[in-house]
Design a protein around this motif. Sequence first.
Motif: not given
Length: 186
Positions: A77, A81, A120-123, A127, A146, A150, A152
């Motif tokens: 993560a 990021s 805590l940002t979109r990956l 995922t 999380c 993310w 996910s």
Amino acid sequence: MHGHQPTTLVLPGYLGSGPGHWQTRWEALDPAFVRVPMPDWDHPSRDAWCRTLDAALAAARAPVVFAAHSLGCLTTAFWASQYASAAQLAKVAGALLVAVPDPAGAHFPQDATGFAAVPLTRLPFATIVVASSDDPYGGAPFSQTCASAWGSRWIGIGARGHINADSGLGDWDEGRGWLASLAAAR
């Protein structure tokens, strides 16, 4: 990018993964699974681990999927990021993030530095977060927070501890199936 099996970078957590751990077993079963050799398993540093992951990815043949456990999840993560270039991110098909630990938790290793304030940002790749209901290092609510942030898919697998060698998963075919689904979805 299509036409060959993805490279799987295996990202263990604190102290590495021992002989009975599903990550170690997957490496033994399939040469496409390659452990990222972190500089110090006993004293993890976010910066050192993220830079090591970045170098391993640079050397890997795309597409790449991550099989991450515990601190390896947080490393993924933070790397995605804060460290990764667009070219590096483009190589990643997805990540299986198993047993995400909570840096604010009572059992989080004191020797691990720089992992607090989990991003805590979109990956930017697919995922799946896998959680156990009785993980001493990070409960289901934390992993759900999380996973939501993310972007996910979240999967709860019941009471399986820290989803490690002590969890009795053997070769954990179910986990490999989820990992394969990430590679296929690209």
